[in-house]
Design a protein around this motif. Structure first.
Motif, PDB file in Angstrom:
ATOM      1  N   LYS A 323       0.822  -1.217   0.000  1.00  0.00           N
ATOM      2  CA  LYS A 323       0.000   0.000   0.000  1.00  0.00           C
ATOM      3  C   LYS A 323       0.855   1.265   0.000  1.00  0.00           C
ATOM      4  O   LYS A 323       0.550   2.237  -0.711  1.00  0.00           O
ATOM      5  CB  LYS A 323      -0.935  -0.006   1.211  1.00  0.00           C
ATOM      6  N   ILE A 324       1.928   1.289   0.799  1.00  0.00           N
ATOM      7  CA  ILE A 324       2.746   2.506   0.784  1.00  0.00           C
ATOM      8  C   ILE A 324       3.543   2.606  -0.512  1.00  0.00           C
ATOM      9  O   ILE A 324       3.797   3.708  -1.011  1.00  0.00           O
ATOM     10  CB  ILE A 324       3.663   2.614   2.019  1.00  0.00           C
ATOM     11  N   GLN A 325       3.909   1.478  -1.093  1.00  0.00           N
ATOM     12  CA  GLN A 325       4.592   1.515  -2.385  1.00  0.00           C
ATOM     13  C   GLN A 325       3.668   2.058  -3.458  1.00  0.00           C
ATOM     14  O   GLN A 325       4.087   2.867  -4.307  1.00  0.00           O
ATOM     15  CB  GLN A 325       5.107   0.124  -2.744  1.00  0.00           C
ATOM     16  N   LEU A 346       1.393  11.987   1.451  1.00  0.00           N
ATOM     17  CA  LEU A 346       1.741  10.594   1.768  1.00  0.00           C
ATOM     18  C   LEU A 346       1.192  10.187   3.141  1.00  0.00           C
ATOM     19  O   LEU A 346       1.933   9.798   4.035  1.00  0.00           O
ATOM     20  CB  LEU A 346       3.266  10.422   1.751  1.00  0.00           C
ATOM     21  N   PRO A 347      -0.133  10.224   3.326  1.00  0.00           N
ATOM     22  CA  PRO A 347      -0.680   9.862   4.638  1.00  0.00           C
ATOM     23  C   PRO A 347      -0.452   8.394   5.005  1.00  0.00           C
ATOM     24  O   PRO A 347      -0.306   8.070   6.192  1.00  0.00           O
ATOM     25  CB  PRO A 347      -2.170  10.176   4.504  1.00  0.00           C
ATOM     26  N   THR A 348      -0.411   7.504   4.010  1.00  0.00           N
ATOM     27  CA  THR A 348      -0.197   6.094   4.324  1.00  0.00           C
ATOM     28  C   THR A 348       1.216   5.857   4.838  1.00  0.00           C
ATOM     29  O   THR A 348       1.436   5.066   5.756  1.00  0.00           O
ATOM     30  CB  THR A 348      -0.468   5.220   3.091  1.00  0.00           C
ATOM     31  N   VAL A 349       2.180   6.560   4.263  1.00  0.00           N
ATOM     32  CA  VAL A 349       3.557   6.478   4.763  1.00  0.00           C
ATOM     33  C   VAL A 349       3.603   6.918   6.225  1.00  0.00           C
ATOM     34  O   VAL A 349       4.189   6.249   7.084  1.00  0.00           O
ATOM     35  CB  VAL A 349       4.492   7.359   3.907  1.00  0.00           C
ATOM     36  N   ARG A 350       2.977   8.043   6.523  1.00  0.00           N
ATOM     37  CA  ARG A 350       2.992   8.546   7.892  1.00  0.00           C
ATOM     38  C   ARG A 350       2.225   7.623   8.837  1.00  0.00           C
ATOM     39  O   ARG A 350       2.606   7.440  10.000  1.00  0.00           O
ATOM     40  CB  ARG A 350       2.411   9.965   7.924  1.00  0.00           C
ATOM     41  N   ALA A 351       1.142   7.025   8.344  1.00  0.00           N
ATOM     42  CA  ALA A 351       0.371   6.097   9.173  1.00  0.00           C
ATOM     43  C   ALA A 351       1.183   4.849   9.504  1.00  0.00           C
ATOM     44  O   ALA A 351       1.120   4.335  10.630  1.00  0.00           O
ATOM     45  CB  ALA A 351      -0.916   5.712   8.460  1.00  0.00           C
ATOM     46  N   VAL A 352       1.926   4.344   8.538  1.00  0.00           N
ATOM     47  CA  VAL A 352       2.761   3.167   8.785  1.00  0.00           C
ATOM     48  C   VAL A 352       3.833   3.488   9.832  1.00  0.00           C
ATOM     49  O   VAL A 352       4.088   2.700  10.756  1.00  0.00           O
ATOM     50  CB  VAL A 352       3.392   2.662   7.475  1.00  0.00           C
ATOM     51  N   ASN A 409      -1.991  -2.438  11.997  1.00  0.00           N
ATOM     52  CA  ASN A 409      -3.061  -1.918  11.152  1.00  0.00           C
ATOM     53  C   ASN A 409      -2.987  -0.398  11.042  1.00  0.00           C
ATOM     54  O   ASN A 409      -3.648   0.329  11.801  1.00  0.00           O
ATOM     55  CB  ASN A 409      -4.426  -2.334  11.714  1.00  0.00           C
ATOM     56  N   PRO A 410      -2.206   0.141  10.109  1.00  0.00           N
ATOM     57  CA  PRO A 410      -2.140   1.602   9.927  1.00  0.00           C
ATOM     58  C   PRO A 410      -3.468   2.236   9.544  1.00  0.00           C
ATOM     59  O   PRO A 410      -3.613   3.464   9.636  1.00  0.00           O
ATOM     60  CB  PRO A 410      -1.103   1.755   8.798  1.00  0.00           C
ATOM     61  N   GLU A 411      -4.437   1.416   9.137  1.00  0.00           N
ATOM     62  CA  GLU A 411      -5.746   1.959   8.778  1.00  0.00           C
ATOM     63  C   GLU A 411      -6.391   2.690   9.950  1.00  0.00           C
ATOM     64  O   GLU A 411      -7.218   3.593   9.747  1.00  0.00           O
ATOM     65  CB  GLU A 411      -6.673   0.831   8.307  1.00  0.00           C
ATOM     66  N   ARG A 412      -5.990   2.342  11.160  1.00  0.00           N
ATOM     67  CA  ARG A 412      -6.574   2.985  12.342  1.00  0.00           C
ATOM     68  C   ARG A 412      -6.256   4.480  12.378  1.00  0.00           C
ATOM     69  O   ARG A 412      -6.913   5.238  13.090  1.00  0.00           O
ATOM     70  CB  ARG A 412      -6.099   2.284  13.609  1.00  0.00           C
ATOM     71  N   MET A 461      12.693   4.141   1.869  1.00  0.00           N
ATOM     72  CA  MET A 461      12.889   2.697   1.789  1.00  0.00           C
ATOM     73  C   MET A 461      11.787   2.039   0.972  1.00  0.00           C
ATOM     74  O   MET A 461      12.049   1.191   0.120  1.00  0.00           O
ATOM     75  CB  MET A 461      12.945   2.091   3.194  1.00  0.00           C
ATOM     76  N   ALA A 462      10.529   2.416   1.214  1.00  0.00           N
ATOM     77  CA  ALA A 462       9.429   1.811   0.475  1.00  0.00           C
ATOM     78  C   ALA A 462       9.487   2.171  -1.010  1.00  0.00           C
ATOM     79  O   ALA A 462       9.084   1.383  -1.865  1.00  0.00           O
ATOM     80  CB  ALA A 462       8.096   2.255   1.064  1.00  0.00           C
TER      81      ALA A 462
END
Length: 518
Positions: A323-325, A346-352, A409-412, A461-462
């Motif tokens: 997902k982050i990729q 890049l909210p998914t990157v920050r969430a991870v 679960n970064p979705e949280r 990295m991703a």
């Protein structure tokens, strides 16, 4: 001679137990309050033997499940309260910070090894406030933003190192973290990570983590052992060696910057700022040396440990790596590396990154705060001198705040269906005031710098590499080192460039920007 030491120590310990048990003063509990519940323990010793010497936060979590989010331990007369709720931790450690911001003066780490100079262990008082002012001036958000070019440069080296020698990932992460803080702290450039001052600084970090770990030294449980003469107390001789070693290093780093300032060749760095404003800060050379040294300690092992947990998470939860990729491919593409300007998109990157710190907190047990005055909270009485542990492991597993807490679960952080969601996603999630960095006035001073490093490294990295479990080799879910700060023990995984174009760009970027050779 060894028998005399054993006998002498035994007599002193027994005497201390008896004196404390029979003559120690009892706290006067208000009529409308009571002590928190907790495991009963043994007479005199209390729960001393029930607390495991390693990963005590796991046992604390099981006790929290049994006794609730506030429970009490009696460890040979030491009153310990363990908090397992973020709300309670904030109510006490932040909202009542004037009461809950001190530190217990543990004999080995605070008094003997640090000689009451290390800000992490200082009691709440004037010296701590002066040191905190220095750290705040150097690490506040506006200052941290100016350090980004250093983090960008060192991240280029990190990607290059990981592709060249992925099996040395621990050294690569430690070299990145050490290089950033050494540049910011002292204006020194790390080329290999094997420089003597780097090895010495990392040795100091590891000594602190080892010595400050709960249960490492008997004298911390039985302070009466401080009465032993040095020739009968090997822990005193060890502490003297450790202090001499770290004091020599911190003084040398300070003097090098001062000497360069005298010939107008000192680059901008924390130590130069301190020396230029030393009169304003009101600290001696040794006090200032420890303040800047503490920033190095806070910024090296923690960032490296978090990135090792990130790799572990990506191996165990490959869907989130995908997902982050995908997010990076959409926002950044092949032609360049992600940068700080990309972070709002890049909210998914920050969430991870945030979920890594929740799922596997670096300081899992938290650093205890000492209460300086009797207090009552929701009917629970805490006498002055109580040590309050905000157990990050349990706090980050509160099912009301983090449903299905054991799942990565970064979705949280991204979906409104979760209680931790905040909008807009161009700003949130972020790491500001996140409980992984502590609470109240003792929150980690390097939080802003750490946030920038973690966001940039996760993104780069991703974007550049793919990590995965090696076929046929299982990776333990929780096999972490013991100590004050923890990280995954070495594990085997595969790492490769995502494609040849990005591999070439990583190599070319580092070759173009690396410092010239000797």
């Amino acid at each position: 001679m060894p028998s005399l030491i054993v006998v002498g120590a035994g007599i002193i310990i027994c005497a201390g137990i008896l004196i404390h048990h029979f003559f120690g003063s009892k706290a006067r509990i208000p009529q409308d309050a009571k002590l928190p519940p907790g495991p009963p323990g043994l007479p005199v010793l209390g729960t001393l033997l029930d607390i495991p010497p390693q990963h005590s936060w796991l046992k604390f979590k099981s006790w929290a499940d049994q006794y609730g989010p506030i429970f009490r331990l009696d460890v040979f007369g030491r009153n310990i309260v363990v908090v397992s709720s973020e709300k309670i931790a904030n109510d006490l450690l932040r909202e009542r910070g004037n009461l809950y911001s001190s530190r217990e003066q543990l004999p080995m780490a605070a008094q003997l090894m640090s000689r009451n100079l290390r800000p992490l262990f200082l009691p709440y008082g004037e010296l701590w406030r002066r040191g905190r002012k220095v750290m705040h001036s150097m690490t506040m958000h506006a200052a941290a933003t100016s350090y980004r070019p250093v983090q960008v440069h060192e991240s280029e080296r990190l990607l290059y190192d990981l592709l060249k020698a992925p099996d040395k990932y621990e050294s690569a992460f430690e070299r990145y973290a050490g290089a950033v803080v050494m540049r910011l702290g002292y204006g020194k450039t790390i080329e290999t990570g094997d420089e003597p001052y780097v090895r010495d600084a990392l040795r100091v970090v590891r000594n602190v983590e080892r010595v400050a770990s709960p249960g490492s030294y008997l004298v911390d449980t039985f302070p009466v052992l401080m009465c032993l003469p040095t020739w009968l107390a090997p822990f005193k001789r060890e502490a003297a060696r450790l202090h001499q070693f770290e004091m020599a290093l911190f003084r040398q780093l300070l003097l090098e910057v001062r000497e360069r300032m005298n010939v107008k060749k000192a680059p901008d760095c924390f130590m130069r700022t301190f020396l230029e404003r030393q009169a304003e800060f009101g600290l001696s050379d040794d006090e200032g040396a420890y303040v800047v040294g503490t920033l190095f300690e806070a910024g090296t092992g923690t960032t490296a440990a978090a990135m090792m947990s990130f790799v572990l998470a990506m191996c165990l939860s490959p869907k989130w790596q995908k997902k982050i990729q995908q997010e990076l491919d959409r926002v950044v593409g092949d032609a360049r590396m992600p940068d700080f300007d990309d972070m709002p998109a890049l909210p998914t990157v920050r969430a991870v990154a945030k979920e890594v710190l929740r799922w596997r907190p670096v300081t899992a047990g938290g650093v205890p705060h000492e209460l300086v005055k009797d207090d009552v909270y929701e009917g629970h009485f805490f006498p002055a001198g109580t040590n309050v542990h905000a157990n990050q492991w349990a706090i980050h597993r509160d099912p009301e705040l983090y449903p299905d807490p054991e799942t990565f679960n970064p979705e949280r952080w991204l979906s409104p269906q979760y209680p931790t969601y905040r909008a807009p996603l161009s700003k949130f999630p972020n790491l500001q005031n996140f409980s992984a960095f502590g609470f109240g006035r003792r929150i980690c001073p390097g939080m802003n710098i750490a946030e920038n490093s973690l966001h940039l490294l996760v993104a780069r990295m991703a974007w550049g590499v793919h990590v995965s479990k090696r076929p046929g080799i299982e990776i333990p879910l929780y096999d972490y080192t013991a100590g004050f700060n923890v990280q995954p023990k070495p594990f085997v995984f595969d790492l490769r460039a995502r494609n040849e174009l990005r591999k070439a760009l990583i190599e070319q970027t580092w070759e173009n920007n690396k410092p010239p050779g000797p």
